[in-house]
Motif scaffolding. Structure first.
Motif, PDB file in Angstrom:
ATOM      1  N   ALA A  12      -5.751  -8.237  -3.558  1.00 25.37           N
ATOM      2  CA  ALA A  12      -4.521  -8.410  -2.772  1.00 25.37           C
ATOM      3  C   ALA A  12      -4.276  -9.870  -2.419  1.00 25.37           C
ATOM      4  N   SER A  13      -5.337 -10.673  -2.332  1.00 26.60           N
ATOM      5  CA  SER A  13      -5.168 -12.093  -1.990  1.00 26.60           C
ATOM      6  C   SER A  13      -4.365 -12.840  -3.055  1.00 26.60           C
ATOM      7  N   ALA A  14      -4.259 -12.270  -4.260  1.00 27.88           N
ATOM      8  CA  ALA A  14      -3.456 -12.899  -5.318  1.00 27.88           C
ATOM      9  C   ALA A  14      -1.964 -12.651  -5.113  1.00 27.88           C
ATOM     10  N   ALA A  15      -1.621 -11.654  -4.311  1.00 23.87           N
ATOM     11  CA  ALA A  15      -0.216 -11.279  -4.110  1.00 23.87           C
ATOM     12  C   ALA A  15       0.487 -12.267  -3.189  1.00 23.87           C
ATOM     13  N   PRO A  16       1.794 -12.453  -3.384  1.00 21.25           N
ATOM     14  CA  PRO A  16       2.548 -13.302  -2.460  1.00 21.25           C
ATOM     15  C   PRO A  16       2.473 -12.776  -1.027  1.00 21.25           C
ATOM     16  N   ASP A  17       2.410 -11.463  -0.861  1.00 21.09           N
ATOM     17  CA  ASP A  17       2.283 -10.824   0.447  1.00 21.09           C
ATOM     18  C   ASP A  17       1.168  -9.782   0.352  1.00 21.09           C
ATOM     19  N   PRO A  18      -0.080 -10.175   0.677  1.00 18.91           N
ATOM     20  CA  PRO A  18      -1.210  -9.255   0.537  1.00 18.91           C
ATOM     21  C   PRO A  18      -1.037  -7.943   1.295  1.00 18.91           C
ATOM     22  N   GLU A  19      -0.434  -7.996   2.479  1.00 17.31           N
ATOM     23  CA  GLU A  19      -0.240  -6.761   3.250  1.00 17.31           C
ATOM     24  C   GLU A  19       0.726  -5.811   2.531  1.00 17.31           C
ATOM     25  N   ALA A  20       1.794  -6.347   1.960  1.00 22.18           N
ATOM     26  CA  ALA A  20       2.741  -5.522   1.207  1.00 22.18           C
ATOM     27  C   ALA A  20       2.064  -4.938  -0.035  1.00 22.18           C
ATOM     28  N   CYS A  21       1.180  -5.690  -0.636  1.00 19.48           N
ATOM     29  CA  CYS A  21       0.435  -5.204  -1.804  1.00 19.48           C
ATOM     30  C   CYS A  21      -0.426  -4.012  -1.406  1.00 19.48           C
ATOM     31  N   ARG A  22      -1.167  -4.128  -0.316  1.00 20.85           N
ATOM     32  CA  ARG A  22      -2.009  -3.013   0.143  1.00 20.85           C
ATOM     33  C   ARG A  22      -1.144  -1.804   0.485  1.00 20.85           C
ATOM     34  N   TRP A  23       0.005  -2.038   1.100  1.00 26.10           N
ATOM     35  CA  TRP A  23       0.922  -0.952   1.442  1.00 26.10           C
ATOM     36  C   TRP A  23       1.387  -0.240   0.170  1.00 26.10           C
ATOM     37  N   GLU A  24       1.737  -1.021  -0.852  1.00 28.65           N
ATOM     38  CA  GLU A  24       2.185  -0.462  -2.133  1.00 28.65           C
ATOM     39  C   GLU A  24       1.085   0.395  -2.757  1.00 28.65           C
ATOM     40  N   TRP A  25      -0.129  -0.099  -2.764  1.00 32.20           N
ATOM     41  CA  TRP A  25      -1.250   0.667  -3.319  1.00 32.20           C
ATOM     42  C   TRP A  25      -1.420   2.004  -2.607  1.00 32.20           C
ATOM     43  N   GLU A  26      -1.315   1.977  -1.307  1.00 37.04           N
ATOM     44  CA  GLU A  26      -1.517   3.188  -0.511  1.00 37.04           C
ATOM     45  C   GLU A  26      -0.421   4.224  -0.756  1.00 37.04           C
ATOM     46  N   ARG A  27       0.797   3.773  -0.987  1.00 37.19           N
ATOM     47  CA  ARG A  27       1.922   4.696  -1.067  1.00 37.19           C
ATOM     48  C   ARG A  27       2.406   5.006  -2.477  1.00 37.19           C
ATOM     49  N   ASN A  28       2.026   4.194  -3.433  1.00 43.32           N
ATOM     50  CA  ASN A  28       2.450   4.413  -4.812  1.00 43.32           C
ATOM     51  C   ASN A  28       1.672   5.603  -5.378  1.00 43.32           C
ATOM     52  N   PRO A  29       2.344   6.654  -5.819  1.00 40.62           N
ATOM     53  CA  PRO A  29       1.630   7.826  -6.331  1.00 40.62           C
ATOM     54  C   PRO A  29       0.783   7.522  -7.566  1.00 40.62           C
ATOM     55  N   LEU A  30       1.102   6.451  -8.277  1.00 33.27           N
ATOM     56  CA  LEU A  30       0.299   6.067  -9.434  1.00 33.27           C
ATOM     57  C   LEU A  30      -0.922   5.237  -9.050  1.00 33.27           C
ATOM     58  N   GLY A  31      -0.966   4.771  -7.798  1.00 36.52           N
ATOM     59  CA  GLY A  31      -2.098   3.970  -7.339  1.00 36.52           C
ATOM     60  C   GLY A  31      -2.171   2.607  -7.986  1.00 36.52           C
ATOM     61  N   ILE A  32      -0.992   2.018  -8.276  1.00 43.40           N
ATOM     62  CA  ILE A  32      -0.948   0.718  -8.934  1.00 43.40           C
ATOM     63  C   ILE A  32      -0.063  -0.245  -8.147  1.00 43.40           C
ATOM     64  N   ALA A  33      -0.248  -1.521  -8.395  1.00 45.36           N
ATOM     65  CA  ALA A  33       0.602  -2.568  -7.826  1.00 45.36           C
ATOM     66  C   ALA A  33       0.765  -3.657  -8.892  1.00 45.36           C
ATOM     67  N   LEU A  34       1.854  -4.394  -8.803  1.00 44.40           N
ATOM     68  CA  LEU A  34       2.056  -5.556  -9.667  1.00 44.40           C
ATOM     69  C   LEU A  34       1.499  -6.778  -8.963  1.00 44.40           C
ATOM     70  N   LEU A  35       0.658  -7.538  -9.662  1.00 44.89           N
ATOM     71  CA  LEU A  35       0.085  -8.753  -9.097  1.00 44.89           C
ATOM     72  C   LEU A  35       0.330  -9.923 -10.046  1.00 44.89           C
ATOM     73  N   PRO A  36       0.560 -11.104  -9.476  1.00 45.26           N
ATOM     74  CA  PRO A  36       0.793 -12.269 -10.329  1.00 45.26           C
ATOM     75  C   PRO A  36      -0.523 -12.827 -10.868  1.00 45.26           C
ATOM     76  N   ALA A  37      -0.507 -13.166 -12.134  1.00 45.99           N
ATOM     77  CA  ALA A  37      -1.640 -13.887 -12.719  1.00 45.99           C
ATOM     78  C   ALA A  37      -1.420 -15.379 -12.481  1.00 45.99           C
ATOM     79  N   GLY A  38      -2.458 -16.161 -12.671  1.00 43.82           N
ATOM     80  CA  GLY A  38      -2.323 -17.614 -12.611  1.00 43.82           C
ATOM     81  C   GLY A  38      -2.772 -18.261 -11.324  1.00 43.82           C
ATOM     82  N   LYS A  39      -2.934 -17.506 -10.267  1.00 39.66           N
ATOM     83  CA  LYS A  39      -3.354 -18.094  -8.988  1.00 39.66           C
ATOM     84  C   LYS A  39      -4.849 -17.882  -8.762  1.00 39.66           C
ATOM     85  N   THR A  40      -5.247 -16.638  -8.737  1.00 37.71           N
ATOM     86  CA  THR A  40      -6.637 -16.284  -8.475  1.00 37.71           C
ATOM     87  C   THR A  40      -7.397 -16.083  -9.775  1.00 37.71           C
TER      88      THR A  40
END
Length: 155
Positions: A12-40
């Protein structure tokens, strides 16, 4: 559970908004999130027929490689490598995800029907060394070529 929590925080630390990323993971029925490459991390994406044998070689020489993703059917295998690798990588048939690209990342420790972890992140930030990955790819390709030539068969 502690390993999953630290892996989740690290990803989640790679996400622009780590809290929103965790929220997405918790609520997305597929259990996935989009994360940007290139930072972490960057991701090198190999065809499955080379990626799976490459992972086999890596796991024989390393206690633990960096995180590794695979898509449904293991048609593509993505190795997490240090940031900057994607911009320097030259390799036929190898796709890269670096700055400006996003990848689908499953929640660590949960089964999904799409993208899944072959090697889950442990939260330590361990990434696969690109030079070692390249050597493992060469070894895996050589083994595949011997098998195709019939040299790997025993009487």
């Amino acid at each position: 559970m502690a390993g999953t929590k630290t892996a989740l925080e690290w990803l989640a630390s790679a996400a622009p908004d780590p809290e929103a990323c965790r929220w997405e993971w918790e609520r997305n029925p597929l259990g996935i999130a989009l994360l940007p490459a290139g930072k972490t991390w960057d991701v090198l994406i190999l065809p499955g027929e080379l990626g799976c044998p490459t992972l086999d070689v890596l796991t024989r020489v390393l206690d633990r490689p960096g995180p590794v993703l695979a898509d449904f059917g293991d048609d593509r295998v993505g190795f997490f490598v240090p940031p900057g690798t994607a911009t320097r990588w030259l390799g036929t048939g190898i796709r890269t995800a670096g700055p400006g690209t996003w990848i689908v990342v499953p929640y660590p420790g949960r089964a999904t029907r799409a993208v899944h972890w072959l090697v889950q992140p442990d939260g330590s930030g361990t990434l696969t060394d690109p030079a070692l990955l390249e050597l493992a790819m060469h070894e895996a390709a050589a083994r595949l070529a011997r098998r195709e030539d019939g040299a790997g068969r025993t009487p």
